[in-house]
Design a protein around this motif. Structure first.
Motif, PDB file in Angstrom:
ATOM      1  N   VAL A 196      -4.582  11.138   3.574  1.00  0.00           N
ATOM      2  CA  VAL A 196      -4.647  11.430   2.146  1.00  0.00           C
ATOM      3  C   VAL A 196      -3.454  12.312   1.768  1.00  0.00           C
ATOM      4  O   VAL A 196      -3.116  13.264   2.465  1.00  0.00           O
ATOM      5  CB  VAL A 196      -5.959  12.150   1.799  1.00  0.00           C
ATOM      6  N   GLU A 208       3.613   5.206   8.432  1.00  0.00           N
ATOM      7  CA  GLU A 208       2.554   4.609   7.622  1.00  0.00           C
ATOM      8  C   GLU A 208       2.506   3.098   7.816  1.00  0.00           C
ATOM      9  O   GLU A 208       1.416   2.493   7.826  1.00  0.00           O
ATOM     10  CB  GLU A 208       2.778   4.944   6.143  1.00  0.00           C
ATOM     11  N   GLU A 214      -6.254   3.573   8.317  1.00  0.00           N
ATOM     12  CA  GLU A 214      -6.201   4.262   7.039  1.00  0.00           C
ATOM     13  C   GLU A 214      -5.121   5.340   7.090  1.00  0.00           C
ATOM     14  O   GLU A 214      -5.084   6.146   8.018  1.00  0.00           O
ATOM     15  CB  GLU A 214      -7.550   4.921   6.728  1.00  0.00           C
ATOM     16  N   THR A 266       0.826  -1.205   0.000  1.00  0.00           N
ATOM     17  CA  THR A 266       0.000   0.000   0.000  1.00  0.00           C
ATOM     18  C   THR A 266       0.862   1.257   0.000  1.00  0.00           C
ATOM     19  O   THR A 266       0.544   2.256  -0.665  1.00  0.00           O
ATOM     20  CB  THR A 266      -0.934   0.001   1.222  1.00  0.00           C
ATOM     21  N   GLU A 322       2.012   1.854  -3.411  1.00  0.00           N
ATOM     22  CA  GLU A 322       0.901   2.345  -4.231  1.00  0.00           C
ATOM     23  C   GLU A 322       0.622   3.816  -3.947  1.00  0.00           C
ATOM     24  O   GLU A 322       0.297   4.589  -4.862  1.00  0.00           O
ATOM     25  CB  GLU A 322      -0.348   1.514  -3.963  1.00  0.00           C
ATOM     26  N   ARG A 323       0.782   4.244  -2.694  1.00  0.00           N
ATOM     27  CA  ARG A 323       0.489   5.617  -2.305  1.00  0.00           C
ATOM     28  C   ARG A 323       1.542   6.605  -2.807  1.00  0.00           C
ATOM     29  O   ARG A 323       1.218   7.735  -3.142  1.00  0.00           O
ATOM     30  CB  ARG A 323       0.416   5.716  -0.769  1.00  0.00           C
ATOM     31  N   HIS A 324       2.798   6.191  -2.850  1.00  0.00           N
ATOM     32  CA  HIS A 324       3.896   7.112  -3.171  1.00  0.00           C
ATOM     33  C   HIS A 324       4.486   6.735  -4.532  1.00  0.00           C
ATOM     34  O   HIS A 324       5.223   5.761  -4.663  1.00  0.00           O
ATOM     35  CB  HIS A 324       4.981   7.050  -2.087  1.00  0.00           C
ATOM     36  N   GLN A 376       2.167  14.561  -5.082  1.00  0.00           N
ATOM     37  CA  GLN A 376       3.161  13.516  -5.255  1.00  0.00           C
ATOM     38  C   GLN A 376       4.522  14.171  -5.528  1.00  0.00           C
ATOM     39  O   GLN A 376       4.618  15.368  -5.835  1.00  0.00           O
ATOM     40  CB  GLN A 376       2.780  12.588  -6.411  1.00  0.00           C
TER      41      GLN A 376
END
Length: 855
Positions: A130, A118, A127, A22, A25-27, A134
């Motif tokens: 947000v 994280e 979670e 995850t 995927e986020r960064h 980027q």
């Protein structure tokens, strides 16, 4: 870069893998590759791939450490790899080591803290916050911002601030490699909490932060250690001035160059004020990235060091949550402890990190280049830093010149161990040791000059008979006797005869005018002269022919160590009488340094017979070796010297720097029987062809004579390295070299040599002459001639010597490429431009195996 954690408890590998996946995927920066599109460099963002966490069974923590370090060093392929990976090492069912690795191109120290934060949240099923932007968005925004007036204002500030900046030359333990190696070592220390508390009071007094107090003290130490008032260090800033960047993984860190003027002997508080002003100004202009700063300043590129700064400095406190040192991990249901991995790399010569531990003493971490420094040097550096901090805590008004950097152990070493010869016990005197060889090996060759030679038996017999003649003419204990030192066995016979008669030799250079030799005789009070009629100056003295014989062979007058062996003049500058004891001590030190044996053939230049008390002559004869005196014709050109050495089968040669260099880099570099070359000066450059012999350096400052052999004191002299206040300086710190002792001068018990030097860890002295003439030796072979021509053409020079530095001549990457192209055309060499950048002189370039292979 990698993080290690010891996990004790039930670890859910699947949850761990999902959490890391995850994060990737986020960064987007973690799934960015770097390649070329249509020939141009391009960053490509890919879809996220799962982060697998392989589990490897190990036998214990040390195996986990070994494998984890190997995993952490595994290279990323920036063209294909996702930039986050992890591995779990299972020691027992509920005992694991987790290693997480990323590439520095995608993450900085702050990013590691974000990663851990994280990971905690996602592993626990929560979670993550947000992300507003980027990394690519920020990079594009920065590119748009850093142009026009903003870039001009930032560039103008830094160009003015860093104008004239030169590399900080720290006293390193080994020669700097031609290409920077990032392999580092680390040492951990403790900074006592009570000392920090005292320094907080200094900070208040100086209206400064604790960071500024630490930095000013470090600047003072670096200035005193390096011997320069101009000190620059690199200090990290997070580069996350906006809230949106606080929770983003990416490389935002920047290095500020903090330049401090330590000149004028300020008090510590005055220096602290300078540092405070410099820090405030730099922070106000911190938005120019370090890489852009290097581009704007365009310093001379040197592949052996970091551009602009050679030292990095950082202070980390618990409030600095965005630092690598502050990275902490807390996994649901698992006890997590840091697990140290030795993955040290260094971005500069030296890094100092001061880290505040919660409720404990501060932690000092020094990272240093393994190529440049010994561990003992860094330990001493930390000890001196503590000394400086304690002194400023006690009295912050102390001037920098009054800071004491010597620990008790260092003071003992520099004053009592390093400063004197290792010869502590009396040794037999020279005449009796030569006589001993004559008794044991009478047929061994002692002296060779031209077509003449003497065995040890013949030498002693002739010297004894000449001594008898001298005795008959009134020569007795310490009677000064002139000897014209011509390059023949007669000179050796005459000097030994004077010793046997109890007199003191007054050596006369035959190249001097008769009037000058007469003046030397008068000044020395000499009434007797040993010389052939053709070499004898006029005067009121008794001349004795070198072949004269007394009635009976003189058995030798007993001389005491304190009796003079030599007296007179040296190159027009007076030197004190040299006693037999001092001569024996010097010879013994030379014997130990040069390991001379009866099998050696020692080449003596003609000057060795009348300069500096003939120490090379007597070292050879005391060892039972053969002294081979060179004729004047043998030293007219480098080719003559090399040919003569080869023809005579010389194994030990004592040459002046110019012929020594010419021999090492000339056509006779390898075709001699040499095992040892003795010279003075430096030996930093590699010979053009590998040689089988060693090089020993002698230090002979001014008219004092021989002081050191390969950095170690000889004879009865003592060496001191002192600061401007005549206090001893620490090991590794540059100061003025002083010489004291009976051989220095009666009227100057402690003489400055005019040179600067420093003590090394092994007790040897490294001298840096106050002024060194540039070496402009011309090319010696076809390859060097062609390379010199190409360099001169490309660099716009009339001529280039084989030791001239490429960068000092105006060289850069573009000119290196031009040189490479032209050499390919003229010599058929396929040599990359980086070889020109690495091998910075023609001598080094043509010595490179790749060049020789192509030639």
């Amino acid at each position: 870069m990698a993080l290690g954690f010891r996990l004790r408890g039930p670890v859910d590998v699947a949850r761990l893998s999902r959490a890391l996946s995850t994060i990737v995927e986020r960064h987007t920066v973690l799934r960015t590759t770097f390649g070329r599109v249509a020939g141009a460099p391009r960053q490509l963002v890919h879809g996220a791939a799962p982060v697998d966490v392989p589990v490897v069974d190990v036998t214990g923590a040390e195996e986990a450490r070994t494998l984890g370090e190997r995993f952490g060093r595994t290279l990323f392929d920036l063209g294909t790899d996702q930039l986050l990976r992890a591995r779990l090492y299972r020691i027992a069912t509920e005992d694991h080591v987790l290693v997480i690795a990323s590439h520095h191109i995608a993450a900085d120290g702050w990013s590691l803290s974000v990663l851990c934060e994280e990971l905690e949240t996602l592993y626990a099923g929560g979670e993550a916050r947000v992300l507003d932007v980027q990394f690519a968005d920020v990079a594009e925004w920065q590119r748009r911002r850093l142009r026009g007036p903003v870039l001009e204002e930032l560039s103008s500030y830094w160009k003015e601030r860093l104008d004239g900046l030169r590399p900080l030359e720290l006293p390193i333990d080994r020669p700097r490699p031609q290409t920077l190696n990032y392999v580092g070592h680390r040492l951990d220390f403790t900074l006592p909490a009570d000392l920090v508390t005292a320094l907080e009071e200094v900070a208040k007094r100086g209206s400064a932060t604790l960071f500024m107090v630490f930095l000013a003290a470090f600047d003072a130490l670096l200035s005193l250690w390096s011997g320069t008032p101009d000190v620059s260090v690199g200090v990290p800033v997070a580069g996350r001035s906006y809230r949106e960047l606080e929770h983003l993984i990416g490389f935002f860190a920047n290095w500020l160059v903090l330049r401090t003027d330590c000149g004028g002997d300020p008090s510590y508080l005055e220096l602290l004020a300078r540092v405070r002003e410099g820090v405030h100004d730099a922070l106000n202009h911190q938005d120019l990235p370090f890489e852009k700063l290097v581009e704007e300043l365009a310093p001379v590129r040197d592949l052996s060091r970091n551009p602009l700064v050679q030292v990095l400095f950082q202070v980390v406190q618990p409030t600095d949550s965005g630092s690598a040192a502050a990275a902490r991990l807390d996994l649901d249901g698992v006890r997590v402890d840091p697990f140290h991995l030795d993955l040290v790399t260094t971005r500069a010569d030296l890094e100092l990190h001061l880290i505040e531990e919660d409720g404990e003493d501060w932690h000092g971490l020094v990272v240093y280049s393994a190529d440049l420094f010994d561990e003992v040097t860094i330990r001493r550096l930390w000890d001196r830093y503590l000394l400086v901090l304690r002194q400023i805590a006690q009295d912050p008004t102390v001037p920098l010149s009054r800071l004491d950097l010597l620990t008790e152990e260092e003071r003992r070493l520099v004053l009592h161990e390093f400063s004197r010869s290792r010869t502590n016990t009396p040794v037999p005197l020279v005449p009796e040791r030569v006589a001993d060889h004559a008794a044991r090996t009478p047929d061994a060759l002692a002296v060779v000059a031209g077509g003449e030679s003497l065995t040890y038996g013949e030498l002693l017999d002739r010297a004894g008979r000449l001594a008898a003649a001298l005795h008959e003419h009134g020569v007795g204990q310490e009677t000064p006797v002139g000897v014209v030192a011509e390059p023949s066995p007669d000179t050796v016979t005459a000097q030994l005869a004077v010793f046997l008669a109890g007199g003191a030799v007054v050596p006369l250079d035959p190249a001097l005018s008769p009037r000058r030799r007469e003046q030397i005789m008068r000044d020395a009070g000499a009434g007797t002269l040993v010389a052939a009629a053709s070499a004898a100056p006029d005067g009121p003295w008794t001349r004795i022919d070198p072949h004269a014989r007394g009635g009976d062979r003189h058995a030798g007058t007993t001389v005491a160590p304190e009796n003079a062996a030599y007296t007179g003049m040296q190159r027009g500058a007076r030197w004190t009488p040299l006693s037999h004891g001092a001569l024996a001590a010097v010879v013994d030190d030379c014997l130990d340094a040069y390991t001379v044996t009866p099998d050696d053939r020692w080449a003596l230049l003609p000057a060795a017979l009348h300069e500096e008390a003939g120490r090379h002559l007597w070292t050879a004869l005391v060892a039972g070796a053969t002294a081979v005196i060179a004729p004047p014709a043998a030293v007219r050109t480098p080719e003559d010297t090399g040919a003569w050495l080869a023809g005579q089968g010389i194994t030990v040669a004592a040459l002046d720097p110019a012929p020594a260099d010419a021999l090492r880099y000339g056509p006779h570099a390898t075709d001699t029987a040499l095992r040892l070359l003795i010279t003075s000066g430096d030996r930093t450059a590699a010979p053009s062809t590998p040689v089988a012999y060693d090089v020993a350096l002698e230090y002979r400052p001014g008219d004092i004579g021989l002081v050191c052999v390969d950095g170690r004191p000889v004879g009865d002299l003592r060496i001191h390295v002192l600061d401007a206040a005549l206090e001893p300086v620490p090991i590794g710190t540059t100061g003025q070299v002083y010489v004291s002792g009976p051989g220095a001068a009666h009227d100057h018990p402690g003489r400055p040599t005019g040179d600067r030097g420093r003590w090394n860890n092994d007790g040897t002295l490294t001298v840096v002459p106050a002024a060194t003439a540039p070496r402009a030796i011309a090319a010696r072979n076809r390859i060097q001639e062609t390379v010199a021509e190409v360099w001169a053409e490309v660099l716009g020079r009339g001529s280039v010597g084989i030791y001239d530095d490429f960068y000092a001549l105006g060289g850069d990457e573009e000119r290196a490429a031009a040189i490479s192209t032209r050499l390919t055309a003229r010599l058929g060499l396929s040599i990359e431009p980086r070889i020109v950048l690495e091998r910075r002189t023609i001598a080094e370039f043509t010595a490179d195996a790749r060049v020789r292979a192509g030639a």
